[in-house]
Design an enzyme around this catalytic site. Structure first.
Site, mmCIF file in Angstrom:
data_model
loop_
_atom_site.group_PDB
_atom_site.id
_atom_site.type_symbol
_atom_site.label_atom_id
_atom_site.label_comp_id
_atom_site.label_asym_id
_atom_site.label_seq_id
_atom_site.Cartn_x
_atom_site.Cartn_y
_atom_site.Cartn_z
ATOM 1 N N ARG A 94 50.812 12.180 37.253
ATOM 2 C CA ARG A 94 51.776 11.776 38.284
ATOM 3 C C ARG A 94 52.922 12.777 38.464
ATOM 4 O O ARG A 94 53.658 12.725 39.430
ATOM 5 C CB ARG A 94 52.331 10.396 37.962
ATOM 6 N N PHE B 191 47.855 7.008 39.228
ATOM 7 C CA PHE B 191 46.512 6.540 38.879
ATOM 8 C C PHE B 191 46.028 5.400 39.778
ATOM 9 O O PHE B 191 44.845 5.132 39.855
ATOM 10 C CB PHE B 191 46.453 6.105 37.418
ATOM 11 N N LYS C 211 38.600 6.750 23.085
ATOM 12 C CA LYS C 211 38.871 5.519 22.385
ATOM 13 C C LYS C 211 40.362 5.231 22.476
ATOM 14 O O LYS C 211 41.117 6.179 22.707
ATOM 15 C CB LYS C 211 38.405 5.574 20.925
ATOM 16 N N HIS D 122 36.246 10.881 18.296
ATOM 17 C CA HIS D 122 36.122 12.282 17.864
ATOM 18 C C HIS D 122 35.808 12.420 16.380
ATOM 19 O O HIS D 122 35.389 13.478 15.930
ATOM 20 C CB HIS D 122 37.353 13.103 18.274
ATOM 21 N N LYS E 84 33.257 15.273 13.662
ATOM 22 C CA LYS E 84 33.754 16.086 12.552
ATOM 23 C C LYS E 84 32.560 16.471 11.684
ATOM 24 O O LYS E 84 31.750 15.615 11.298
ATOM 25 C CB LYS E 84 34.787 15.307 11.736
ATOM 26 N N ASP F 59 44.157 1.676 17.123
ATOM 27 C CA ASP F 59 44.193 3.126 17.303
ATOM 28 C C ASP F 59 43.090 3.829 16.503
ATOM 29 O O ASP F 59 42.384 4.676 17.040
ATOM 30 C CB ASP F 59 45.576 3.651 16.888
ATOM 31 N N HIS G 297 37.511 5.083 14.407
ATOM 32 C CA HIS G 297 37.246 6.091 13.375
ATOM 33 C C HIS G 297 36.871 5.454 12.023
ATOM 34 O O HIS G 297 35.929 5.881 11.354
ATOM 35 C CB HIS G 297 38.456 7.002 13.140
ATOM 36 N N LYS H 150 50.328 5.658 9.166
ATOM 37 C CA LYS H 150 51.148 6.775 9.657
ATOM 38 C C LYS H 150 52.308 6.945 8.675
ATOM 39 O O LYS H 150 52.648 6.010 7.938
ATOM 40 C CB LYS H 150 51.734 6.435 11.027
#
Ligand code: BG6
Length: 468
Positions: free
Chosen positions: A56, A98, A164, A194, A198, A251, A256, A346
């Site tokens: 945008r 969008f 994802k 992803h 790996k 997340d 994963h 995290k």
């Protein structure tokens, strides 16, 4: 086991347009564009190649290139200046919201003018680098502007790459899937996780099924527990608003972490083709024992780092978890009563992803541990015991280690996004998640999320090593 994928297949030749929807986002600059630049500098992209960024923000073409140059996550000196410059020359920009149909019509025109210029119908890849709630709208607009229609299934194909998490829960995932099914054929859809790309995750499959000494003991008679960790030193800085709408479970847990579990637990596939490997991964995910309200408190821990509420974009009273631990069980005879601990956070003391397989020891507490180190220091190690020299039979632990970086194999280690892009070009879906895997993992995760508020949210200080 031996499998070769022909990545030289004509993808290096046919003109291609790569559209990145959400190009100003974190993912594009952190992973996608560096991977494209790397492929470009290795001359693995077609000669006629254009990246069209869509977002945008207002940019002139020059401002856009400068923005990308500044933001792209590469090390100083990693690429030749000349390669960076030429790579940027391949980039175009289309500004738009969008949800604005007119913007997609402009995008379609821009793509058509590239094709016209080249005098042929190019291959097209659309990469959705956006939060899950925007997916459906974007897909509908892509279709309304006719962009989902390929020139042919072969040359001049159109493919869609979706990041994802695929949806926000099972209901949203089903809806997106239904829409995708209407607009595209399955061979055109590439659902990204992803982690599957790996090298060290793929190595789990190779290691398990090529070393015959391990497969017979890959079961509950010999394995005590499996511990899967994905820790990140970084906090959520720069991605506060995005992360706050997801939390650790959506997340990385739903994707994963569960994919790592699937690769450890899956049965030997009938063959090492995309379909058979994906079928076996899905079989594991479908066999996860549901966590219901009654078992939630015993099986799941959720926590938030201190200071999270002050991150830009995070709601001041947010209950979003930045750490989660789940004790999972798999309803397959070989995994009966074997806990799989999935743990991710995290703002931990270090960034690492690894999987520890603890073997039972009938004679005592000393356990053999097989560790798959996913990153960094990719490799494998085994803890074993040797006799302490001297009298008696006392033993002490030692480690057998294999590190990719100690060998010439490290030269061939490919980067996850480079691999995904190459595979999408050649149409190999092995390292992409299938619908049934995604649905099965949402089936497992959604009831946990539905009962989230029943579970206390604890806090932890930044930089912690482990959480009790
Ligand atoms: C992404 C998550 O999918 O994976 C991030 O959105 C996470 O929050 C990242 O940090 C981890 O990937 P990698 O490749 O950096 O280990």
């Amino acid at each position: 086991m031996h499998q070769t994928i022909d990545t030289t297949n004509n993808f290096a030749l046919h003109p291609t347009v790569f559209v990145i929807l959400g190009i100003t986002g974190d993912l594009a600059s952190r992973k996608l564009l560096p991977a494209l630049l790397a492929l470009y500098s290795k001359k693995l992209l077609p000669q006629r190649f254009v990246i069209i960024g869509f977002s945008r923000r207002q940019f002139s073409r020059e401002e856009f290139r400068e923005f990308i140059r500044e933001r792209i996550n590469i090390l100083p000196g990693q690429f030749k200046e000349e390669d960076i410059k030429h790579f940027l020359d391949h980039m175009l920009y289309e500004q738009g919201l969008f949800d604005d149909a007119v913007a997609y019509a402009r995008l379609a025109q821009k793509i058509a003018s590239v094709d016209k210029n080249w005098g042929q119908c190019s291959n097209k890849l659309f990469h959705l680098s956006v939060p899950p709630k925007l997916c459906e709208g974007i897909l509908s607009h892509i279709s309304q502007s006719g962009l989902n229609v390929p020139c042919s299934d072969d040359i001049g194909w159109t493919r869609i790459l979706i990041e994802k998490p695929f949806g926000n829960d099972i209901h949203a995932a089903r809806q997106i899937d239904k829409l995708l099914g209407k607009l595209f054929k399955e061979e055109q859809i590439f659902r990204i996780d992803h982690y599957l790309a790996k090298e060290t995750l793929q190595n789990i499959v190779s290691f398990r099924f090529s070393n015959s000494m391990f497969e017979p003991i890959w079961q509950n008679e010999f394995i005590d527990k499996v511990h899967i960790k994905l820790f990140q030193k970084n906090s959520v800085e720069g991605r506060g608003a995005f992360y706050d709408s997801l939390g650790a479970l959506r997340d990385v847990g739903q994707n994963h972490m569960l994919q790592m579990l699937a690769l450890i637990a899956m049965n030997r596939p009938k063959s090492f083709t995309a379909t058979d490997i994906r079928t076996e991964r899905a079989r594991v995910l479908k066999s996860l024992v549901p966590i219901v309200r009654r078992t939630l408190a015993n099986r799941v821990v959720r926590s938030q780092y201190v200071g999270y509420l002050n991150e830009v974009g995070v709601k001041p009273d947010s209950k979003t978890e930045t750490f989660v631990r789940i004790e999972s069980y798999i309803n397959m005879p070989r995994w009966k009563k074997v806990p799989f601990y999935l743990e991710t956070g995290k703002a931990m003391s270090e960034s690492k992803a690894e999987i520890d397989i603890y073997f039972k020891n009938k004679d005592g507490n000393e356990q053999n541990i097989l560790t798959f180190r996913i990153q960094p220091n990719e490799g494998i190690k085994i803890r074993f015991f040797v006799k302490t020299p001297g009298k008696g039979f006392a033993v002490e632990p030692r480690t057998l280690k294999f590190k990719y970086s100690d060998t010439s194999l490290s030269e061939y280690m490919s980067n996850d996004y480079e691999r995904l892009i190459r595979d999408a070009f050649v149409g190999d879906q092995t390292l992409f998640a299938s619908t049934s895997e995604i649905m099965a993992s949402w089936e497992y995760v959604t009831p946990i999320l539905d009962n989230w508020d029943d579970l206390p949210l604890t806090t932890y200080p930044k930089g912690i090593k482990e959480i009790e």
